[in-house]
Design a protein around this motif. Sequence first.
Motif, short mmCIF file in Angstrom:
data_model
loop_
_atom_site.label_atom_id
_atom_site.label_comp_id
_atom_site.label_asym_id
_atom_site.label_seq_id
_atom_site.Cartn_x
_atom_site.Cartn_y
_atom_site.Cartn_z
N VAL A 81 0.84 -1.20 0.00
CA VAL A 81 0.00 0.00 0.00
C VAL A 81 0.87 1.25 0.00
O VAL A 81 0.64 2.19 -0.77
CB VAL A 81 -0.95 -0.01 1.21
N ILE A 82 1.89 1.27 0.87
CA ILE A 82 2.78 2.43 0.94
C ILE A 82 3.47 2.65 -0.40
O ILE A 82 3.57 3.77 -0.90
CB ILE A 82 3.82 2.24 2.06
N ASP A 83 3.97 1.56 -1.00
CA ASP A 83 4.66 1.68 -2.28
C ASP A 83 3.72 2.20 -3.37
O ASP A 83 4.10 3.05 -4.18
CB ASP A 83 5.23 0.32 -2.68
N ALA A 84 2.48 1.70 -3.40
CA ALA A 84 1.52 2.15 -4.41
C ALA A 84 1.25 3.64 -4.29
O ALA A 84 1.08 4.35 -5.29
CB ALA A 84 0.22 1.35 -4.28
N ILE A 85 1.20 4.14 -3.06
CA ILE A 85 0.98 5.57 -2.84
C ILE A 85 2.20 6.37 -3.27
O ILE A 85 2.08 7.40 -3.94
CB ILE A 85 0.63 5.84 -1.36
N ALA A 94 -0.35 15.99 1.13
CA ALA A 94 -1.80 15.79 1.15
C ALA A 94 -2.27 15.49 2.57
O ALA A 94 -1.90 14.47 3.16
CB ALA A 94 -2.20 14.67 0.21
N VAL A 95 -3.10 16.36 3.12
CA VAL A 95 -3.55 16.19 4.50
C VAL A 95 -4.53 15.03 4.64
O VAL A 95 -4.67 14.45 5.73
CB VAL A 95 -4.18 17.50 5.02
N ASN A 96 -5.22 14.65 3.57
CA ASN A 96 -6.23 13.58 3.65
C ASN A 96 -5.63 12.26 4.12
O ASN A 96 -6.30 11.48 4.80
CB ASN A 96 -6.90 13.35 2.29
N LEU A 97 -4.38 11.99 3.77
CA LEU A 97 -3.76 10.73 4.15
C LEU A 97 -3.64 10.64 5.67
O LEU A 97 -4.06 9.67 6.29
CB LEU A 97 -2.40 10.58 3.47
N ALA A 98 -3.05 11.68 6.27
CA ALA A 98 -2.92 11.68 7.72
C ALA A 98 -4.29 11.71 8.40
O ALA A 98 -4.51 11.07 9.43
CB ALA A 98 -2.08 12.88 8.16
N ILE A 103 -1.55 4.74 -6.91
CA ILE A 103 -2.74 5.37 -6.33
C ILE A 103 -2.37 6.81 -6.06
O ILE A 103 -1.33 7.07 -5.44
CB ILE A 103 -3.17 4.70 -5.01
N ARG A 104 -3.18 7.75 -6.51
CA ARG A 104 -2.86 9.15 -6.30
C ARG A 104 -4.16 9.94 -6.21
O ARG A 104 -5.24 9.44 -6.50
CB ARG A 104 -1.96 9.71 -7.41
N GLY A 105 -4.03 11.21 -5.79
CA GLY A 105 -5.19 12.04 -5.52
C GLY A 105 -5.44 12.04 -4.03
O GLY A 105 -5.50 10.97 -3.40
N ALA A 106 -5.57 13.22 -3.42
CA ALA A 106 -5.62 13.32 -1.97
C ALA A 106 -6.70 12.45 -1.32
O ALA A 106 -6.40 11.67 -0.41
CB ALA A 106 -5.79 14.79 -1.56
N PRO A 107 -7.98 12.52 -1.75
CA PRO A 107 -8.97 11.66 -1.11
C PRO A 107 -8.70 10.17 -1.32
O PRO A 107 -8.90 9.36 -0.41
CB PRO A 107 -10.29 12.09 -1.77
N ALA A 108 -8.23 9.81 -2.51
CA ALA A 108 -7.98 8.39 -2.80
C ALA A 108 -6.86 7.83 -1.94
O ALA A 108 -6.97 6.72 -1.41
CB ALA A 108 -7.66 8.20 -4.29
N ILE A 109 -5.76 8.58 -1.78
CA ILE A 109 -4.67 8.03 -0.97
C ILE A 109 -5.07 8.01 0.50
O ILE A 109 -4.58 7.17 1.27
CB ILE A 109 -3.34 8.77 -1.20
N GLY A 110 -5.97 8.91 0.91
CA GLY A 110 -6.46 8.85 2.28
C GLY A 110 -7.20 7.54 2.54
O GLY A 110 -6.94 6.85 3.54
N ILE A 111 -8.12 7.19 1.66
CA ILE A 111 -8.90 5.96 1.84
C ILE A 111 -7.99 4.74 1.68
O ILE A 111 -8.11 3.77 2.43
CB ILE A 111 -10.06 5.93 0.84
#
Length: 577
Positions: free
Chosen positions: A36-40, A91-95, A45-53
């Motif tokens: 998951v970390i590598d994909a981000i 991106a703040v959504n991830l945290a 996987i990219r885009g703030a909401p998507a990487i958050g989920i």
Amino acid sequence: MDDSSLSWDDGALVTIDQRGLPHEVRELRLDTVDSVIDAIRVLAIRGAPAIGIAGAFGVVIATAAHTVDGMVDEARVHDDADRIAAARPTAVNLAWAVQRVRTKIAHGADAVLAETLDMLAEDGRVNRAAATHAADLAQELCPDRPLRVLTHCNTGRLATSAFGTAIGTLRVLFERGALEDVLVDETRPLLQGARLTTWELAEAGIPHRLTIDAAAAWAMATGQVDCVLVGADRVTVNGDVANKIGTYSLALAARHHGIPFIVVAPESTRDPNMATGRDIVVEERAAAEVIGFGGVATAPEGTAVFNPAFDVTPGALVTAVVTELGVVHRSDATTGSGSTRSVVPGDHRPPDVVRDATTGNPLPGKAIADIARGLYQRGWMPGTAGNISVRTGETAVITGSGLSKGELTEHDMVTVRVADSAPVAGSSRKPSAETTIHTAAYRATAAQAVVHIHPPCATALATQAGGSDEVTFLRIADYELIKGLGGSDPTVIDIPVFPNWPDVPRIGADIERYLTDHPAAPPILFITGHGITAWGDNLSQARDRAECLEALCELVARTGRRQAFGSRDETLEIGLT
């Protein structure tokens, strides 16, 4: 299309590998934290909401991996959660998403999964709501014709989980028959616009054209753009916006050409703990992304590279930030004057300037009027309430009395003496009733600008904390945002709350006496039931501090965290709901 780009299947996160698009739609199945970390990190996987989920699903995987015989090794799960949250810092959504599901770790993987699936379902609803609000605003600002919109990077279901933010807005406009054409920036260096946005728009049947990033300003100058719509990776309290590199340039060009610049993002992208964009960590990525593409070198070997993944657009250049709650930040960024006008190339005639009658120097009335209108649009200077001033030596320029802040111009100012608050000869308007509050701050401090506003959370909190006949104090602690208020301690702040005397000069006298006796007092204060006052070295700093205080008060109200109220000698602990 509302189909989610993220799903959960038998212990694994399943998504589209965005690196293969547009030529190959391949499934990516992630069943370890490292995957998951590598994909981000590699932007599969990219885009703030998507990487958050995706990050939240990573915590699900971590919780399951560190559960033995029904017992969760919480320390190891939290360590993995920390690694996930740090995968992309801007991106703040991830945290935000990782923090949200952390609260369920102790209850096991099923509880973390349930919370993540709730978040996934919310994302589609949130995106459609934000997109609808943004479409309403775009049509309000550009009502005369189907819109020609320019967008940057990718903000659709690939970047979120469903529907999209800025691209979601394009979908809504298209559904309404209110969209003529979309100009898509290719978005160097990884071409998210060319590879992903064009693919999504073609999938939705939305008419579009692809252009190089460097052509955007000329497209505006030649009348091919009515509105700019972009997403965001982080929005600070004062409305500064971190987004894909190249966004700042678009905002500058839009400002010059009088074109609305609208940011569409979920509430989770707003960071209540970050006062301004100066504090945003901008990720820099590998040189290989710039010196070549698709395995083909485009620069000499060894060329040094500057490759920021994001830039930060000042809030003053952003016409509006729109979330599922509606317009949450609005400025007069299209023209700097609060009205929409069309600009033709070469038309750089300056507006009339109001000058000091004695020195001939320009007075700050236009800057005051611009900020007042922006605060009015946010509901913080309703009707004729509130006032703003800037010191000009032994005098100050302040908003006139009885004037709607939504219609204020540079000609609606009054010059007063700092020493006694009296208007100088030649002033045609009556100064604001709260002039004595402003001049008190100027006499007692080194302030160069003062803002007095009535934002809802701070006004309510001041009413709750204030006394009828003495100065009381509100202590707020343990919020990162405190450092944006300019106090001496970045972890705790005691804010004075002054009685709201009917005799306004008495309020000013109280303030001057207190500030003189307490030179280390923070540059902000409450007046019971009557809003907040903030000051600073310039008008922007005074406004930023007022906005920061309102954000803190909103945090207190939302979290219900108990804060200390009362006099210096005796504080009263009360709960906020």
